[in-house]
Design a protein around this motif. Structure first.
Motif, PDB file in Angstrom:
ATOM      1  N   ALA A  36       7.185   6.260   5.533  1.00 37.53           N
ATOM      2  CA  ALA A  36       6.067   5.248   4.786  1.00 37.53           C
ATOM      3  C   ALA A  36       5.665   4.293   5.868  1.00 37.53           C
ATOM      4  O   ALA A  36       4.280   4.161   6.347  1.00 37.53           O
ATOM      5  CB  ALA A  36       6.464   4.592   3.620  1.00 37.53           C
ATOM      6  N   PRO A 120      -1.308  -0.221   1.722  1.00 44.65           N
ATOM      7  CA  PRO A 120      -0.809   0.731   0.935  1.00 44.65           C
ATOM      8  C   PRO A 120       0.557   0.310   0.107  1.00 44.65           C
ATOM      9  O   PRO A 120       1.180  -0.719   0.226  1.00 44.65           O
ATOM     10  CB  PRO A 120      -0.085   2.025   1.875  1.00 44.65           C
ATOM     11  CG  PRO A 120      -0.418   1.318   3.079  1.00 44.65           C
ATOM     12  CD  PRO A 120      -0.887  -0.154   3.197  1.00 44.65           C
ATOM     13  N   ALA A 144      -3.644   9.045  -2.104  1.00 42.31           N
ATOM     14  CA  ALA A 144      -2.764   8.240  -1.573  1.00 42.31           C
ATOM     15  C   ALA A 144      -2.460   8.511  -0.283  1.00 42.31           C
ATOM     16  O   ALA A 144      -2.199   7.391   0.485  1.00 42.31           O
ATOM     17  CB  ALA A 144      -1.549   8.846  -2.516  1.00 42.31           C
ATOM     18  N   ASP A 149      -0.335   5.810   1.749  1.00 44.51           N
ATOM     19  CA  ASP A 149       0.889   6.061   0.915  1.00 44.51           C
ATOM     20  C   ASP A 149       1.790   7.368   1.267  1.00 44.51           C
ATOM     21  O   ASP A 149       0.992   8.268   1.790  1.00 44.51           O
ATOM     22  CB  ASP A 149       0.779   6.131  -0.523  1.00 44.51           C
ATOM     23  CG  ASP A 149      -0.178   4.644  -0.938  1.00 44.51           C
ATOM     24  OD1 ASP A 149       0.447   3.460  -0.714  1.00 44.51           O
ATOM     25  OD2 ASP A 149      -0.852   4.907  -1.892  1.00 44.51           O
TER      26      ASP A 149
END
Ligand code: NAD
Length: 472
Positions: A36, A120, A144, A149
């Protein structure tokens, strides 16, 4: 392992899929969490390039994947192509939003500096149903990725194969850990994912019962949920409508495409009494043109239902309608009568003469059986439309546009269409989602980005001395 069967030839195994346990789910979530920070740190140009590569990968081997999807899901081949084409389409559309995601609003005034930006959320769980597995997965995955993300995707155990193939290709085009897949069922795999404390948002598309369970599991870690749930969409055909071929064909296509297994298919029709007889007759005539067979047969207009359980459930609703005195009309043609019993096939049915309280009108039938009820006043029609725990979509049919929009404003649904009610009528530019027990949140375009980012404020105050505070 778990065998995936062909709904058109139920004994045929199309492929196998693993059943991930909680330990495997944990590994996938950790991989997503590890990826991430690096993924979130990409520049706008780097992220745009990555999504372009992902869109290219989503298109690979298109025809084989479409056939695979029809074999595991049952629907006709063109629908599988539409479903698969959703992945590159959504990735490209979300690429356009990346610059806006990164843009910061900066206000400098006498009070100081205020920076409003989007972060995010982190790891997003994407839980997917079987009816449009690829498109519905990318409804969450594409925004996303655009938002920065990383994702862990759980396909449906009933149709995991084509989606998993697409995800493998797309994830190979992206940095390690950005896309992860956990195959499995709802009770074990889905639950472990929704309950995982490192997951920061669960994007669930499926039935209302599953959504309720997901919300419960996510509550433990105060994890946000986006729920795209079931529907029982009403279509209101007003006195001011013209009941012609175009109208009944549109109603038929909405109700019976994918054998009625579409979240915002028309699931009940309310028609002004002056048109009732004409509409039932004309709708029966166009519905009778449908052919039911294997989705790979180019002569099929609709395929089988997804499973024996789904077939039993829909047949029970048909039986119940007949038992309470309804008129049940079976229509359409079996393409392969000899092979009919091998699959979960069901001809399309129209039902009249049953009350609002009947099971078929109250339930989400998710199959090719459509109840039609008359009404006398528009207030009555609106009340009948709203008399449901669901509120996904609805439609109003009239040749008087302004009047139709006025009626539409009274309907409790996330989307009310006018003179249309079809997949595609709600596209990436139109926020989509349900009210009441049809869901929480909105997908599509910027609305989808808002679900998958958090607003962050950065604040410096130059007037701190003047701010109210505790007495010295
Ligand atoms: P479902 O709820 O049975 O399953 C959906 C997904 O959730 C599957 O991957 C399943 O394994 C998983 N799941 C089930 N129980 C779970 C649990 N307790 N915890 C975590 N995951 C769980 O739905 P389905 O039969 O696959 O799909 C049909 C339903 O989906 C219909 O009600 C339809 O209206 C709805 N749907 C809604 C939309 C929408 O956009 N609103 C779109 C498509 C389908």
């Amino acid at each position: 392992m778990h065998a995936v069967h062909n709904p058109a030839r139920a004994r045929d195994i199309v492929g196998e899929s693993a059943l991930a346990d909680a330990a495997l789910v944990d590994r996938a979530v950790r991989a997503a969490a590890a990826a991430a920070p690096g993924w979130a740190a990409l520049t706008v140009t780097e992220r745009r390039d990555a999504l372009k590569a992902a869109a290219g990968a989503a298109l690979e081997d298109f025809e084989n994947r479409a056939r695979l999807l029809t074999n595991e899901q049952g629907k006709v081949l063109w629908e599988s192509m539409v479903d698969l084409a959703g992945a590159p389409y959504l990735l490209r559309e979300c690429r356009r939003l990346i610059e806006r995601v990164a843009a910061e609003e900066i206000v400098d005034d006498e009070r100081g500096r205020f920076v409003r930006r989007r972060r995010p959320v982190g790891v997003v769980a994407v839980i997917v149903p079987w009816n449009y597995p690829v498109l519905l997965a990318f409804n969450a995955i594409a925004p996303a990725l655009a938002a920065g993300d990383t994702v862990v995707v759980k396909p449906s155990e009933l149709a995991p194969l084509a989606l998993t193939a697409v995800l493998h290709a797309v994830s190979a085009a992206l940095p390690d850990g950005v896309i992860n897949v956990v195959p499995g069922d709802g009770a074990q795999t889905g639950h472990a994912l929704a309950a995982h404390p490192t997951v920061r948002r669960v994007m669930f598309t499926g039935g209302t019962a599953g959504g309720r369970e997901v919300m419960r599991a996510a509550a433990e870690s105060i994890t946000g949920v986006g729920l795209e749930l079931g529907g029982n969409d009403p279509a209101l055909v007003l006195e001011s409508a013209v009941v012609d071929d175009a109208l009944v064909t549109a109603l038929r296509n909405s109700a019976f495409t994918c054998s009625g297994q579409v979240c915002f298919a028309i699931k009940r029709i309310y028609v002004h009494r002056s048109h009732f007889g004409d509409l039932v007759e004309a709708l029966a005539a166009v519905t009778d043109q449908l052919t039911v067979g294997d989705g790979l047969d180019p002569a099929s207009s609709i395929g089988p239902l997804i499973s024996a359980a789904a077939l039993d459930r829909v047949q029970a609703l048909i039986r119940d309608s007949a038992e309470i005195g309804g008129t049940v009309t079976e229509l359409g043609r079996k393409l392969d009568p000899a092979g009919w019993e091998r699959g979960h096939f069901l001809l399309p049915h129209l039902v009249t003469g049953i009350p609002q309280q009947s099971r078929l009108v109250a339930a989400e039938q998710f199959g090719p059986v459509l109840p039609i009820l008359p009404f006398d006043t528009e207030n009555e029609a609106i009340a009948l439309a709203n008399d449901s725990e669901y509120g996904l979509a609805a439609s109003v049919w009239s040749r008087d546009d302004e009047h139709a929009f006025a009626v539409a404003r009274g309907i409790e649904a996330g989307t009310v269409f006018v003179n249309v009610h079809a997949a595609g009528a709600s596209d990436h530019t139109t926020p989509f989602g349900g009210v009441k027990q049809s869901g929480i949140g909105r997908i599509n375009g910027w609305a989808g980005i808002e679900e998958l980012t958090e607003t962050q404020m950065l604040i410096r105050r130059d007037d701190a001395a003047n701010l109210p505070g505790p007495p010295a």
